[in-house]
Design a protein around this motif. Structure first.
Motif, mmCIF file in Angstrom:
data_model
loop_
_atom_site.group_PDB
_atom_site.id
_atom_site.type_symbol
_atom_site.label_atom_id
_atom_site.label_comp_id
_atom_site.label_asym_id
_atom_site.label_seq_id
_atom_site.Cartn_x
_atom_site.Cartn_y
_atom_site.Cartn_z
ATOM 1 N N GLY A 254 -16.652 -26.251 10.120
ATOM 2 C CA GLY A 254 -17.133 -25.013 9.514
ATOM 3 C C GLY A 254 -17.979 -25.261 8.278
ATOM 4 O O GLY A 254 -18.955 -24.541 8.022
ATOM 5 N N ASP A 255 -17.629 -26.287 7.518
ATOM 6 C CA ASP A 255 -18.419 -26.650 6.338
ATOM 7 C C ASP A 255 -19.796 -27.153 6.750
ATOM 8 O O ASP A 255 -20.815 -26.827 6.128
ATOM 9 N N ALA A 256 -19.837 -27.971 7.813
ATOM 10 C CA ALA A 256 -21.114 -28.486 8.317
ATOM 11 C C ALA A 256 -21.973 -27.352 8.858
ATOM 12 O O ALA A 256 -23.201 -27.349 8.680
ATOM 13 N N PHE A 257 -21.340 -26.379 9.520
ATOM 14 C CA PHE A 257 -22.070 -25.209 10.026
ATOM 15 C C PHE A 257 -22.728 -24.459 8.873
ATOM 16 O O PHE A 257 -23.934 -24.160 8.912
ATOM 17 N N ALA A 258 -21.927 -24.132 7.844
ATOM 18 C CA ALA A 258 -22.470 -23.372 6.705
ATOM 19 C C ALA A 258 -23.616 -24.126 6.050
ATOM 20 O O ALA A 258 -24.638 -23.533 5.681
ATOM 21 N N ALA A 259 -23.462 -25.433 5.916
ATOM 22 C CA ALA A 259 -24.506 -26.233 5.278
ATOM 23 C C ALA A 259 -25.784 -26.234 6.100
ATOM 24 O O ALA A 259 -26.889 -26.095 5.562
ATOM 25 N N GLY A 260 -25.662 -26.386 7.421
ATOM 26 C CA GLY A 260 -26.849 -26.374 8.274
ATOM 27 C C GLY A 260 -27.573 -25.048 8.214
ATOM 28 O O GLY A 260 -28.809 -24.992 8.140
ATOM 29 N N PHE A 261 -26.796 -23.958 8.238
ATOM 30 C CA PHE A 261 -27.377 -22.611 8.165
ATOM 31 C C PHE A 261 -28.087 -22.418 6.825
ATOM 32 O O PHE A 261 -29.244 -21.978 6.773
ATOM 33 N N ILE A 262 -27.405 -22.751 5.733
ATOM 34 C CA ILE A 262 -27.961 -22.506 4.401
ATOM 35 C C ILE A 262 -29.175 -23.385 4.137
ATOM 36 O O ILE A 262 -30.154 -22.945 3.515
ATOM 37 N N ALA A 263 -29.156 -24.623 4.628
ATOM 38 C CA ALA A 263 -30.313 -25.507 4.444
ATOM 39 C C ALA A 263 -31.559 -24.895 5.072
ATOM 40 O O ALA A 263 -32.646 -24.898 4.476
ATOM 41 N N ALA A 264 -31.406 -24.342 6.272
ATOM 42 C CA ALA A 264 -32.540 -23.688 6.940
ATOM 43 C C ALA A 264 -32.951 -22.419 6.193
ATOM 44 O O ALA A 264 -34.137 -22.109 6.066
ATOM 45 N N LEU A 265 -31.963 -21.698 5.676
ATOM 46 C CA LEU A 265 -32.248 -20.476 4.924
ATOM 47 C C LEU A 265 -33.062 -20.794 3.674
ATOM 48 O O LEU A 265 -34.023 -20.086 3.341
ATOM 49 N N MET A 266 -32.701 -21.875 2.985
ATOM 50 C CA MET A 266 -33.427 -22.280 1.777
ATOM 51 C C MET A 266 -34.863 -22.698 2.097
ATOM 52 O O MET A 266 -35.748 -22.607 1.245
ATOM 53 N N ASP A 267 -35.075 -23.142 3.325
ATOM 54 C CA ASP A 267 -36.431 -23.530 3.761
ATOM 55 C C ASP A 267 -37.252 -22.345 4.241
ATOM 56 O O ASP A 267 -38.398 -22.503 4.675
ATOM 57 N N GLY A 268 -36.647 -21.142 4.202
ATOM 58 C CA GLY A 268 -37.373 -19.948 4.610
ATOM 59 C C GLY A 268 -37.444 -19.727 6.107
ATOM 60 O O GLY A 268 -38.290 -18.971 6.597
ATOM 61 N N GLU A 269 -36.547 -20.380 6.856
ATOM 62 C CA GLU A 269 -36.557 -20.240 8.310
ATOM 63 C C GLU A 269 -36.021 -18.872 8.743
ATOM 64 O O GLU A 269 -35.339 -18.172 7.983
ATOM 65 N N SER A 270 -36.305 -18.494 9.976
ATOM 66 C CA SER A 270 -35.800 -17.244 10.533
ATOM 67 C C SER A 270 -34.287 -17.324 10.682
ATOM 68 O O SER A 270 -33.708 -18.415 10.734
ATOM 69 N N HIS A 271 -33.648 -16.167 10.774
ATOM 70 C CA HIS A 271 -32.201 -16.152 10.950
ATOM 71 C C HIS A 271 -31.785 -16.823 12.265
ATOM 72 O O HIS A 271 -30.723 -17.453 12.333
ATOM 73 N N GLU A 272 -32.610 -16.728 13.287
ATOM 74 C CA GLU A 272 -32.291 -17.388 14.554
ATOM 75 C C GLU A 272 -32.291 -18.906 14.371
ATOM 76 O O GLU A 272 -31.386 -19.599 14.851
ATOM 77 N N THR A 273 -33.281 -19.422 13.664
ATOM 78 C CA THR A 273 -33.328 -20.859 13.401
ATOM 79 C C THR A 273 -32.151 -21.280 12.526
ATOM 80 O O THR A 273 -31.538 -22.336 12.756
ATOM 81 N N CYS A 274 -31.808 -20.465 11.542
ATOM 82 C CA CYS A 274 -30.661 -20.771 10.685
ATOM 83 C C CYS A 274 -29.386 -20.873 11.513
ATOM 84 O O CYS A 274 -28.577 -21.791 11.319
ATOM 85 N N LEU A 275 -29.203 -19.938 12.442
ATOM 86 C CA LEU A 275 -28.001 -19.948 13.282
ATOM 87 C C LEU A 275 -27.990 -21.189 14.173
ATOM 88 O O LEU A 275 -26.943 -21.830 14.357
ATOM 89 N N LYS A 276 -29.144 -21.549 14.715
ATOM 90 C CA LYS A 276 -29.235 -22.758 15.530
ATOM 91 C C LYS A 276 -28.874 -23.995 14.723
ATOM 92 O O LYS A 276 -28.134 -24.870 15.193
#
Length: 294
Positions: A254-276
């Motif tokens: 779960g920690d790795a999931f949150a980190a992957g999502f947030i890293a993409a979010l900080m890069d300005g990616e779409s929510h779909e990419t963040c979820l992926k």
């Protein structure tokens, strides 16, 4: 949005015990015993750094361990902001794994229970685009007060806030309504299925998201082998599956999931990419033993 993330949470040493058979009360049993760095906040910080995010990690450890932990986190690309505690040792989590793979936990949060306002100065928010707080920080009065003050400052600055509930056991103990009151409004919630059901008061996924979306701008529910869903007060807005892999150890997934999502979010990616990216992080984490990237 600034790419810098501030993580607030626990530092623990994880001790994993794998007995060769059932415990023998009052006598010996051979076992494999290993220890490695852990703690939900620590795991999230290290996974974020591995994803290329500039990350600060604020926590409290035993004074005698402070230099060791600072060196460790710097070596993993994390900027440590660690307070030393002269009274309490660093936290320890003992995991007992029976021959069938079932896990039981013994937790001593140690110095984490003394996290204070002095450890979380408002200046930590300078240049930060998002604050990620582990739910464990709300389950003791001292850390809770310190975190609430930091989050009030974040709201005043317009800094995004993300919450990870962390523990259904502690949520059940304090009550989901009280926990939600302690947290207050936030921009993101990262919960697993059990946490979402407990906090949202519904078994239905759409109803959970609609309920939690009234307090949290965006709600992400981690669904294990079924992937993850994203939504808000309107209910489910996006749901993606997870690939089928052999799970070796779910610690830190779960920690790795949150980190992957947030890293993409900080890069300005779409929510779909963040979820992926979140799902990819969680999938990677379950394929080896331990809660931090190898």
């Amino acid at each position: 949005m600034s790419a810098r993330v501030l993580v607030v949470g626990d530092v623990m040493t994880d001790i994993i015990v794998r007995p060769e058979g059932p415990l023998v009360i009052g006598s010996d049993r051979r076992a494999e015993i290993r220890h490695r760095p852990g703690g939900s906040g620590a795991n999230q910080a290290v996974w974020l750094a591995a994803a290329g995010v500039e990350v600060l990690f604020a926590a409290r450890v035993g004074t005698s361990d402070r230099a060791m932990y600072e060196n460790y986190f710097r070596g993993r690309g994390v900027v440590p902001v660690l307070a030393g505690d002269d009274e309490m040792p660093s936290g320890v989590l003992v995991t007992l794994v029976d021959p069938g793979g079932e896990r039981s936990f013994l937790t001593d949060r140690g110095a984490n229970l003394h996290l204070s306002g002095a450890d979380l100065a408002e200046e930590l928010l300078d240049g930060v685009g998002l604050v990620l707080v582990s739910g464990y920080s709300f389950f003791a009065a001292g850390p809770r007060k310190a975190v609430q003050r930091l989050l009030a400052a974040a709201r005043a600055r317009g800094t995004a806030i993300a919450i990870d509930p962390a523990s259904t056991g502690f949520l059940d103990e304090v009550g989901p309504g009280r926990f939600r009151d302690w947290v207050g409004p936030a921009d993101w919630l990262f919960a697993n299925e059990s946490e979402a059901e407990m906090l949202g008061g519904h078994a239905d996924l759409d109803a959970q998201l609609a309920d939690l979306g009234g307090q949290f701008g965006h709600v992400v529910i981690k669904r294990g082998r079924f992937g993850a869903a994203l939504g808000d007060r309107a209910g489910v807005t996006l749901s993606l599956p997870a690939p089928l892999v052999k799970a070796v150890d779910s610690t830190g997934a779960g920690d790795a999931f949150a980190a992957g999502f947030i890293a993409a979010l900080m890069d300005g990616e779409s929510h779909e990419t963040c979820l992926k990216k979140g799902i990819e992080g969680g999938v990677a984490a379950v394929q080896f033993v331990g809660g931090q990237p190898q």
